[in-house]
Motif scaffolding. Structure first.
Motif, PDB file in Angstrom:
ATOM      1  N   ARG A 139       0.818  -1.200   0.000  1.00  0.00           N
ATOM      2  CA  ARG A 139       0.000   0.000   0.000  1.00  0.00           C
ATOM      3  C   ARG A 139       0.857   1.256   0.000  1.00  0.00           C
ATOM      4  NH1 ARG A 139      -5.043   1.416   3.913  1.00  0.00           N
ATOM      5  NH2 ARG A 139      -5.162   3.631   3.416  1.00  0.00           N
ATOM      6  N   GLN A 188       2.526   9.332  -5.636  1.00  0.00           N
ATOM      7  CA  GLN A 188       2.902  10.675  -5.193  1.00  0.00           C
ATOM      8  C   GLN A 188       4.043  11.258  -6.035  1.00  0.00           C
ATOM      9  OE1 GLN A 188       3.668   9.880  -1.045  1.00  0.00           O
ATOM     10  NE2 GLN A 188       1.499   9.457  -0.678  1.00  0.00           N
ATOM     11  N   ARG A 196      -5.704  14.437  -9.753  1.00  0.00           N
ATOM     12  CA  ARG A 196      -5.361  14.015  -8.395  1.00  0.00           C
ATOM     13  C   ARG A 196      -6.144  14.810  -7.364  1.00  0.00           C
ATOM     14  NH1 ARG A 196      -2.471  11.249  -5.243  1.00  0.00           N
ATOM     15  NH2 ARG A 196      -1.045  11.993  -3.642  1.00  0.00           N
ATOM     16  N   ILE A 246      -1.880  11.764  15.444  1.00  0.00           N
ATOM     17  CA  ILE A 246      -0.715  11.843  14.552  1.00  0.00           C
ATOM     18  C   ILE A 246      -0.888  13.032  13.614  1.00  0.00           C
ATOM     19  CG2 ILE A 246       0.534   9.664  14.347  1.00  0.00           C
ATOM     20  CD1 ILE A 246      -1.652   8.608  12.618  1.00  0.00           C
ATOM     21  N   PHE A 247       0.200  13.802  13.471  1.00  0.00           N
ATOM     22  CA  PHE A 247       0.134  15.061  12.724  1.00  0.00           C
ATOM     23  C   PHE A 247       0.921  15.001  11.413  1.00  0.00           C
ATOM     24  CE2 PHE A 247      -0.818  16.434  17.012  1.00  0.00           C
ATOM     25  CZ  PHE A 247      -1.790  17.405  16.825  1.00  0.00           C
ATOM     26  N   GLN A 248       0.434  15.748  10.427  1.00  0.00           N
ATOM     27  CA  GLN A 248       1.177  15.972   9.184  1.00  0.00           C
ATOM     28  C   GLN A 248       0.966  17.428   8.808  1.00  0.00           C
ATOM     29  OE1 GLN A 248       2.319  13.181   6.581  1.00  0.00           O
ATOM     30  NE2 GLN A 248       2.824  12.545   8.644  1.00  0.00           N
ATOM     31  N   TYR A 249       1.990  18.035   8.262  1.00  0.00           N
ATOM     32  CA  TYR A 249       1.869  19.433   7.844  1.00  0.00           C
ATOM     33  C   TYR A 249       2.139  19.549   6.351  1.00  0.00           C
ATOM     34  CZ  TYR A 249       2.116  20.592  12.807  1.00  0.00           C
ATOM     35  OH  TYR A 249       1.878  20.689  14.146  1.00  0.00           O
ATOM     36  N   ALA A 309      -2.620  16.011  -0.254  1.00  0.00           N
ATOM     37  CA  ALA A 309      -3.273  14.788  -0.738  1.00  0.00           C
ATOM     38  C   ALA A 309      -2.406  13.580  -0.426  1.00  0.00           C
ATOM     39  CB  ALA A 309      -3.524  14.901  -2.244  1.00  0.00           C
ATOM     40  N   SER A 310      -1.107  13.711  -0.653  1.00  0.00           N
ATOM     41  CA  SER A 310      -0.195  12.600  -0.380  1.00  0.00           C
ATOM     42  C   SER A 310      -0.147  12.296   1.107  1.00  0.00           C
ATOM     43  CB  SER A 310       1.211  12.940  -0.854  1.00  0.00           C
ATOM     44  OG  SER A 310       1.179  13.253  -2.215  1.00  0.00           O
ATOM     45  N   GLN A 311      -0.107  13.357   1.897  1.00  0.00           N
ATOM     46  CA  GLN A 311       0.012  13.132   3.341  1.00  0.00           C
ATOM     47  C   GLN A 311      -1.217  12.425   3.889  1.00  0.00           C
ATOM     48  OE1 GLN A 311       0.940  17.023   4.872  1.00  0.00           O
ATOM     49  NE2 GLN A 311       3.131  16.567   4.802  1.00  0.00           N
ATOM     50  N   GLU A 337      -3.069  10.380   2.279  1.00  0.00           N
ATOM     51  CA  GLU A 337      -2.896   8.967   1.900  1.00  0.00           C
ATOM     52  C   GLU A 337      -2.004   8.254   2.901  1.00  0.00           C
ATOM     53  OE1 GLU A 337      -3.226   9.194  -2.974  1.00  0.00           O
ATOM     54  OE2 GLU A 337      -1.266   9.118  -2.029  1.00  0.00           O
ATOM     55  N   ASN A 338      -0.896   8.920   3.242  1.00  0.00           N
ATOM     56  CA  ASN A 338       0.017   8.297   4.194  1.00  0.00           C
ATOM     57  C   ASN A 338      -0.638   8.110   5.556  1.00  0.00           C
ATOM     58  OD1 ASN A 338       1.808   8.460   2.124  1.00  0.00           O
ATOM     59  ND2 ASN A 338       2.942  10.211   2.942  1.00  0.00           N
ATOM     60  N   LEU A 391      -3.846   7.758   6.108  1.00  0.00           N
ATOM     61  CA  LEU A 391      -4.871   6.725   6.037  1.00  0.00           C
ATOM     62  C   LEU A 391      -4.239   5.339   6.074  1.00  0.00           C
ATOM     63  CD1 LEU A 391      -7.366   8.271   3.460  1.00  0.00           C
ATOM     64  CD2 LEU A 391      -7.604   8.121   5.944  1.00  0.00           C
ATOM     65  N   SER A 392      -3.035   5.226   5.540  1.00  0.00           N
ATOM     66  CA  SER A 392      -2.446   3.883   5.599  1.00  0.00           C
ATOM     67  C   SER A 392      -2.041   3.517   7.016  1.00  0.00           C
ATOM     68  CB  SER A 392      -1.297   3.714   4.605  1.00  0.00           C
ATOM     69  OG  SER A 392      -0.404   4.765   4.692  1.00  0.00           O
ATOM     70  N   GLN A 393      -2.105   4.488   7.933  1.00  0.00           N
ATOM     71  CA  GLN A 393      -1.876   4.140   9.342  1.00  0.00           C
ATOM     72  C   GLN A 393      -3.187   3.854  10.064  1.00  0.00           C
ATOM     73  OE1 GLN A 393       1.308   6.638  11.199  1.00  0.00           O
ATOM     74  NE2 GLN A 393       1.474   7.567   9.180  1.00  0.00           N
TER      75      GLN A 393
END
Ligand SMILES: Nc1ncnc2c1ncn2[C@@H]1O[C@H](COP(=O)(O)OP(=O)(O)OP(=O)(O)O)[C@@H](O)[C@H]1O
Ligand SMILES: Nc1ncnc2c1ncn2[C@@H]1O[C@H](COP(=O)(O)OP(=O)(O)OP(=O)(O)O)[C@@H](O)[C@H]1O
Ligand SMILES: O[C@@H]1[C@@H](O)[C@H](O)OC[C@H]1O
Ligand SMILES: [Mg+2]
Ligand SMILES: [Mg+2]
Lengths: 382, 531, 317, 382
Positions: free
Chosen positions: A52, A60, A299, C38-41, C50-52, C54-55, C57-59
């Motif tokens: 995944r 990305q 995207r 858990i934080f992302q900026y 959008a990428s963050q 995704e990351n 959600l994978s957690q």
């Protein structure tokens, strides 16, 4: 320096095919890349190397990969493009207008977006090549003017949403059976190609390349099938790479591009129509503006006023890290991909480790330095 | 003539990636002695000299050498120069945008408290320029000088370096005219009188007796012959250089000229601005298949411009009729020239010929890639086969077509350039100074190739400043002087007659009747006025 | 199967001080409730966000708190989370292209209104300069919309300058202010400035012309440096968003949703994709009248101090 | 091409001194510049060419001018610096910390800020020169890491206020009598220098340069005395320019720097210690980081997290517009100043005309294109 003694053996012969995909420097970079992957894997408790996460990582990196390949080609020809971020944004505005205001279907939107990219590329090409303004300045002007135009057209507003089928262009997945089919086909074609070239140059069976190829396809299958199939965005990158690699490595067009970048005057005297090559380089870049804009708007399912900011820097960085020399004539399209992969791996890895943005910036800077320093040192030793 | 030993080389070995370029070289030079260093292209002459001059620093080579009996250990060029070893390298290193003065005084600008003393710099530069009687402004950029002028200033700059003990001149005359060369020899005499040991590298064997005391011949990196004098040893040298007797003179074996390939009528060539003085003034000529047409003249006579215009490479203004293979019309780009069957080996190899950073294969294919392509895709098997066979034909050393061109010796680079044009299979091949920096052996090989091409029906236009080359190799000789054809001669013509035509001494329909004196002064004239 | 609740927070940027306090408030509330954050900026880059997500959600979090970089572009992010079974709590900036599960917001339109009204109170007529924020930013656009609604129609108000400033750059704001004063021969009554960063730039231009106190200057965020400018009489007002309330409300709502409960809300707000239960965060004008109150008790701990704002340590006694 | 025929006359001789201040290209740029000024003057109803506006304009251009000169020198040496924006920001953070947290007086703050700049410059120099990592990558890493470090140290907060005497470093003015004195002294020294060099090279009295000089000083007096004297920020620029011009044009250090950029190999063979020169170039750039950071924090009386964003691009653009070739070895420090002046003129002019930001971006892009195209065309004819 001492290329003379090398590649006289059969092993060397077999390898040529591989090194043609990416330069020696890019290969060294692959090592750095592996170190990073292992670090992230350990520190993230195994989260990093999951199908995944790897699928997401690839998706990305799609936009910067596409742009980096185009910039790499321009740099190889001895030019530069600083406008990519703004150009991709402006093409994205066009795409979003077509989707949200005109309600055009997907295919015409994509075609017209690419056309829009071609217009921007050709515009810059004319100033740089026909009028002779240094491309650094032409594309710096583009950086300002394209974004300004986009803001002017949209009042700096976000345009959304795009249709679901449009969004799927980047965010959708190739179904699992289809994924198997594609990977299988790639494996078959590539091994056939490897065997054929080996036979042609009377080298022994290219065992190592075949093993590597099979491993790569196997890992890809594990990744893609393990999640949801090949992401469409990755498919775009793969197709663009295949075309551009073939163009730059196998055709007269590509060969002559390298010669132009290495010695302009000598290339001219060898009968190569320089202006046409440079102009077409900008137009090709334009096509990639369109493709990247399609991926970007798909995207986000929107065109946003900040999209593409600093993309030009990332793209050039990816190219340079991948071994494309800013002096022109040196490097491989595949190198730009490796460079982009390195950048996106760092971003993704640190992001899943929840490292503070500030520390991320510092670490990313240091990793770039160390990666290139390792590379310089390794390539010096040989 | 032999005095105290100035420099003694004691078994120097230098390898590149495990392949020796110089192996166990050993000889010595005395004070006030001029030693000629001979050898084929790639024999290792330049490499050895670079070791002596600190270009390859201590630790990158094996063996040692002594200067005035003391072991020399140079870590860089500056140290070598401080100790009196001065090299004028084969490949010129000019900073084109800097002034002539700054090029002459590279690395030793006169300063007061770090501030450049411009008056002194000008004056020093002027002295160097005066040395070769060059009348140019030391403040203009070096790029405004021709290649030969650039070489002259670099030589005088080297001579001006303080207290030279050993002066190394690596093929200084390759791009000089006879007049300039003669002048250089006079200066070398003066230098020698001050006790300097000179090592002189050349491929022009006719110069040796004029300037040198002793000879050393290298082959495959090793010293194979050392002679106490140089008189009457030409064939001995050649045998030592190439390891066997030279091939029969191919030029004896001439073909009958065939159809007319090139016809030029009233050609004028000017620079890009309307006011600039024309380089070529109403030249008419024709060249036939199977014929080697020699074009002789002094530097600046306009031969290169004429050829560029015919080839389609000239950027400025051209008028006049050109007919190639019976088709009228001037090519407007090199691409068109090539498409119409013209090829041109350019004179300035480094700038406009070699594509550095790329392999031999790619360099050879550069002008004829289309011939090994199907629908724009390179057929790499055919491409390699073609390049390999050309490399074999021309005896390229080392015969590795995947190596980068910049790693080849000068003469071998020239072979690569010739291979590029042979690959285009031209009907008309223009070769501008084709044996520039090429050794005797390779030179014969090149003559042979040119002769073979001509027999196969190619018309060859050979531009050369080498009077022997022109006299031996051309089937017909045109002499240019100040942009005009100053005479046409048969092969049997005497040196004297050719020189007279080239310097405007014979009566010609004069474009501007400036009276001329000796050849060298003639060039001075050209430099002083505008180009 | 662990029953710890995990809440993912996708922040728009870390490059602004307030977000550290939003985070602090969230963390305090999370600790009280015993949940993990858990934080992302995304540092203002929508694609990166959008990428963050995704990351994140994978957690496999239970709820996502999202501070969108872009209101419209966040739609696909919200949908992808919801498709993955993760409800989304919007924070600070709305989402117009997908329906959130809950929303905690500052009313940005109100911020613009407060600034414009204070300006008209200070100077009922005269030359006004509008220094708007980054054109690509939703907050800036909402604030600007309020300016455009109120000020051009006001009697006696003459708008002599009306521009967005890329990246909210204080330098650009300063140069603009200098040029505005020069172009109008110092005859400017109000610099209606969208945030404090730009206000500190404009303040320099005002000080340089000895106009402190004579022209209106607004801001947003109640940054310490600007509170000081208010104390010194250079800046007229700023707007404070109660970050503690903001952060706590978001975590509370997220936890209730994770537990399958219905979170409490103050009203239903439609941002374009249907009505969403919303908690409206208190916004407050800070000016010389309530400055001491704010510094001493209103601001969260560590935001500012009397020392930082006043030269006289006893100013608020 | 035909440089030989030129400069044989005395008129030519006299001009050399002038062209040494800025390259031919930069001089062509001055023409473009004049066109802009006239346009703005007319469109702004005479507002543009007032002493007050011109004073402000110069002050607004101070920071980019300083950085552009440093970058110009690095480019002349064949290197590049993409990190300037972040490096100036980080030095600014240091300055602000010293002022706000430590309460240091002005002079120590400035000295330590410059020292901080030197450290950053030297750090990059070591990676680029000693370890041989391409400076493009080293300074790209710096772009990320320096800003990250600044954010880390401050939590991306604004640090303010600086002391009034510190703020005056940029925003203060030289008193009117002192302004007269300075301008008078500059006029005297420059004319003496012109006459002296003319005598040394036995040329006739350099009438044209003297007239130009007098005009420039006259106009400066009108501007500065007409408002409030010379702004301190402009004084910093003038001093830096004088030093750097002298360094690059008159000292062996400068001339050798050109040689290195123009022909690396030749410089090496001429025994010039290339590494020392390149390293010192980065250190010099570091000094200018410090100076620019001082001006930036003094100007805002604060260090803000967005300061210096995109400064690197503006600085490189100024240098390139001013005729510094990215291939190295070509261009003059004065050219970078002209380039910076062009950029700030466009910004200031459009700002006082109250043109929308979006249109500004488009116009700025077009002006850059046209300026360079005019320049290319003009210089081709000659
Ligand atoms: N930098 C290098 N790397 C690898 N090989 C080199 C390098 N320089 C020279 N060589 C090789 O060393 C050999 C000797 O070259 P060198 O230049 O000394 O020949 P030369 O005797 O001067 O020939 P010429 O007369 O053509 O100038 C050649 O085979 C050449 O290809
Ligand atoms: N492409 C060019 N553009 C401008 N000037 C040129 C060009 N080629 C040559 N020149 C200049 O024109 C002058 C005369 O040309 P050149 O010396 O090449 O004549 P030539 O008769 O061919 O002599 P030779 O071939 O012996 O050098 C030279 O000083 C050279 O610098
Ligand atoms: O608080 C404001 C924030 O919401 C906006 O995004 O950026 C500017 C700030 O002042
Ligand atoms: Mg040699
Ligand atoms: Mg010539």
């Amino acid at each position: 320096m001492n290329g003379l003694a090398l590649s006289k053996t059969d092993v060397g012969k077999g390898l040529i095919t591989w090194s043609s995909l990416a330069s020696k420097q890019a290969l060294a970079m692959v090592g750095v890349f592996l170190v990073l992957v292992i670090t992230f894997q350990i520190m993230s408790d195994g989260l990093f190397l999951t199908p995944r996460n790897l699928t997401l990582l690839m998706r990305q990196g799609a936009i910067v990969s596409i742009v980096a390949m185009g910039v790499a080609i321009l740099i190889i020809k001895g030019e530069i493009d600083l406008s990519t971020g703004s150009a991709v944004y402006l093409c994205g505005v066009a795409a979003a207008l077509m989707q949200t205001k005109l309600g055009l279907p997907v295919v015409p939107t994509v075609v017209l977006t690419i056309l829009c990219g071609i217009v921007l590329g050709a515009w810059q090409g004319v100033w740089a090549v026909v009028l002779g303004v240094p491309s650094f300045v032409v594309t710096l002007a583009g950086l300002l003017a394209f974004r300004g135009t986009g803001y002017y057209l949209t009042d700096a507003a976000t345009l959304a949403p795009m249709s679901p089928s449009y969004t799927a262009l980047s965010e959708g997945f190739v179904s699992i059976p289809m994924t198997y089919t594609i990977l299988g086909a790639v494996w078959l074609l590539s091994s056939a190609y490897l065997l054929m070239t080996a036979r042609q140059s009377h080298a022994s069976t290219p065992v190592i390349p075949l093993v590597v190829l099979t491993a790569v396809i196997g890992v890809s299958a594990w990744i893609f099938v393990g999640y949801r199939g090949i992401p469409n965005a990755v498919l775009w990158v793969a197709v663009c790479f295949a075309i551009l690699w073939f163009l730059m490595d196998r055709t007269a067009y590509g060969r002559n591009s390298y010669l132009i970048g290495s010695n302009h005057e000598a290339a001219r005297l060898a009968g190569i129509p320089i202006k046409k090559y440079l102009l077409s380089g900008f137009v090709l870049m334009g096509v990639l503006y369109g493709v990247a804009a399609t991926l970007m708007t798909a995207r986000l399912s929107a065109s946003t006023p900040t999209s593409g900011l600093y993309l030009e820097l990332d793209a050039i960085a990816a190219a340079v890290i991948g071994g494309i020399s800013l002096r022109g004539g040196i490097g491989k399209v595949g190198g730009a991909l490796v460079g982009a992969a390195l950048l996106v791996t760092i971003d993704n890895g640190m992001s899943i480790l929840n490292i503070s943005t500030f520390v991320q910036m510092m670490v990313k800077g240091m990793v770039l330095l160390l990666a290139l320093a390792a590379d310089v040192t390794l390539n010096k030793k040989k | 003539m032999t005095q105290d030993v100035r420099l003694s080389i004691e078994g120097i070995t230098k390898e590149f990636g495990g392949v020796p370029a110089v192996s166990e070289a050993r000889f010595s030079v005395g004070a006030g002695e001029t030693l000629v260093l001979l050898g084929e292209n790639g024999a290792g002459k330049s490499t050895l000299m670079k070791v002596l001059a600190g270009v390859y620093p201590l630790g990158t080579y094996a063996g040692s050498f002594r200067l005035d009996g003391v072991e020399a250990q140079f870590r860089n060029v500056r140290e070598a120069e401080q100790n009196g070893v001065v090299l004028v390298p084969q490949e010129l290193h000019v900073a084109p945008n800097l002034s002539i003065a700054e090029n002459i005084l590279m690395g030793m600008l006169p300063t007061r408290f770090g501030i450049v003393d411009r008056a002194k710099a000008r004056q020093k530069a002027k002295q160097c320029l005066d040395f070769f009687e060059l009348d140019v402004d030391p403040d203009v950029p070096a790029k405004s000088l021709s290649a030969s002028e650039q070489r002259l200033i670099m030589i005088s700059a080297a001579l001006a370096k303080s207290a030279a003990k050993v002066l190394i001149l690596d093929e200084p005359t390759a791009s000089l005219t006879d007049g300039e060369a003669e002048h250089l020899f006079e200066k070398m005499e003066q230098v020698r009188a001050t006790g300097v040991a000179t090592i002189y590298i050349t491929h022009r064997l006719d110069e040796i007796e004029r300037v040198c005391d002793r000879a050393v011949v290298m082959r495959n990196g090793a010293v194979v012959l050392e002679t106490p004098d140089v008189q009457g040893r030409r064939s001995e040298f050649i045998r030592a250089m190439i390891g066997h007797d030279p091939a029969v003179d191919a030029s004896l074996n001439r073909a009958a000229p065939g159809a007319e390939i090139l016809e030029v009528r009233d050609l004028w060539v000017r620079g890009s601005s309307a006011t600039s003085k024309p380089h070529v003034c109403g030249v008419s000529l024709s060249a036939r298949a199977g014929e080697i047409l020699g074009l002789f003249g002094l530097v600046g006579a306009g031969r290169t411009e004429l050829a560029s215009a015919v080839f389609g490479a000239w950027r400025g203004d051209v008028t006049g009729d050109v007919r190639i293979n019976g088709v009228a019309g001037r090519p407007t780009s090199p691409g068109e020239g090539i498409a119409r069957g013209v090829g041109m080996l350019t004179e300035d190899r480094k700038r406009s010929g070699l594509i550095e950073g790329q392999s031999v294969l790619r360099n050879i294919s550069a002008a004829s890639l289309g011939r090994v392509c199907k629908a724009g895709v390179i057929h790499s098997k055919n491409e390699r086969a073609r390049a390999e066979s050309l490399a074999r034909d021309l005896d390229l050393r080392p015969p590795n077509i995947d190596a980068m061109v910049e790693n080849f010796s000068g003469g071998n680079q020239q072979k690569i350039m010739l291979a590029r044009w042979m690959a285009t299979d031209p009907d008309l091949l223009i070769v501008d100074e084709p044996t520039y920096g090429v050794d005797v052996g390779a030179r014969y090989a090149i003559y042979e190739r040119l002769r073979a091409l001509s027999k196969d029906g190619t018309a060859i236009l050979m531009i050369s400043s080498d009077i022997e080359e022109i006299m031996h190799e051309a089937d017909r000789i045109l002499v240019m002087y100040k942009g005009q054809i100053a005479g046409e001669f048969e092969p049997g013509v005497s040196r004297r007659e050719l020189m007279a035509a080239a310097t405007g001494e014979t009566h010609v329909p004069s474009f501007d009747a400036v009276p001329t004196t000796i050849p060298f002064k003639q060039e001075k004239q050209k430099i002083g006025v505008a180009i | 199967e662990d029953d710890d609740i995990k809440i993912a927070v996708a922040m728009k940027t870390q490059v602004q001080r307030r977000w550290a306090f939003d985070r602090k408030a969230m963390e305090q509330e999370a600790e009280r409730q015993g949940v993990e954050l858990i934080f992302q900026y995304a540092n203002d880059n929508p694609t990166l966000q959008a990428s963050q997500v995704e990351n994140l959600l994978s957690q496999q979090p239970d709820v996502l708190i999202l501070v969108p970089v872009d209101s419209a572009a966040a739609g696909s992010i919200v949908r992808s989370a919801q498709e993955a079974g993760v409800p989304v709590v919007g924070y600070d900036i709305g989402v117009s292209t997908a329906k959130l599960d809950y929303f905690v917001m500052r009313n940005n339109g109100l911020v613009g209104e407060l600034q414009a009204q204070a300006a008209m109170e200070f100077a009922p007529k005269g030359n006004f300069a509008l220094i708007k924020g980054d054109p690509g930013n939703d907050v800036a656009q909402s604030i600007a919309a309020s300016y455009d609604r109120i000020l051009p129609n006001a009697d006696g108000v003459e708008i002599v300058f009306d521009q967005f400033v890329n990246g909210w750059s204080p330098q650009t704001a300063l140069s603009n202010a200098e040029n505005i004063l020069s172009a109008n021969d110092d005859n400017v009554k109000a610099f209606v400035t969208a945030n404090d960063g730009m206000a500190s730039g404009v303040a320099q231009a005002i000080i340089a012309r000895d106009l402190a106190g004579k022209v209106f200057l607004s801001g947003l965020d109640a940054e310490s440096a600007n509170l000081r400018l208010i104390a010194d009489g250079v800046q007229t007002m700023t707007v404070w968003t109660d970050l503690t309330d903001h952060g706590i409300a978001a975590v509370k709502a997220a936890v209730s949703i994770a537990k399958g409960e219905e979170p409490t809300f103050s009203e239903m707000v439609d941002l374009g994709a249907g009505e969403v239960p919303t908690h409206l965060v208190i916004v407050e004008e800070i000016n010389s009248d309530n400055l001491c109150d704010f510094v001493v008790s209103g601001a969260p701990e560590g935001w500012t101090s009397v020392d930082e704002v006043f030269d006289d340590p006893s100013a608020c006694n």
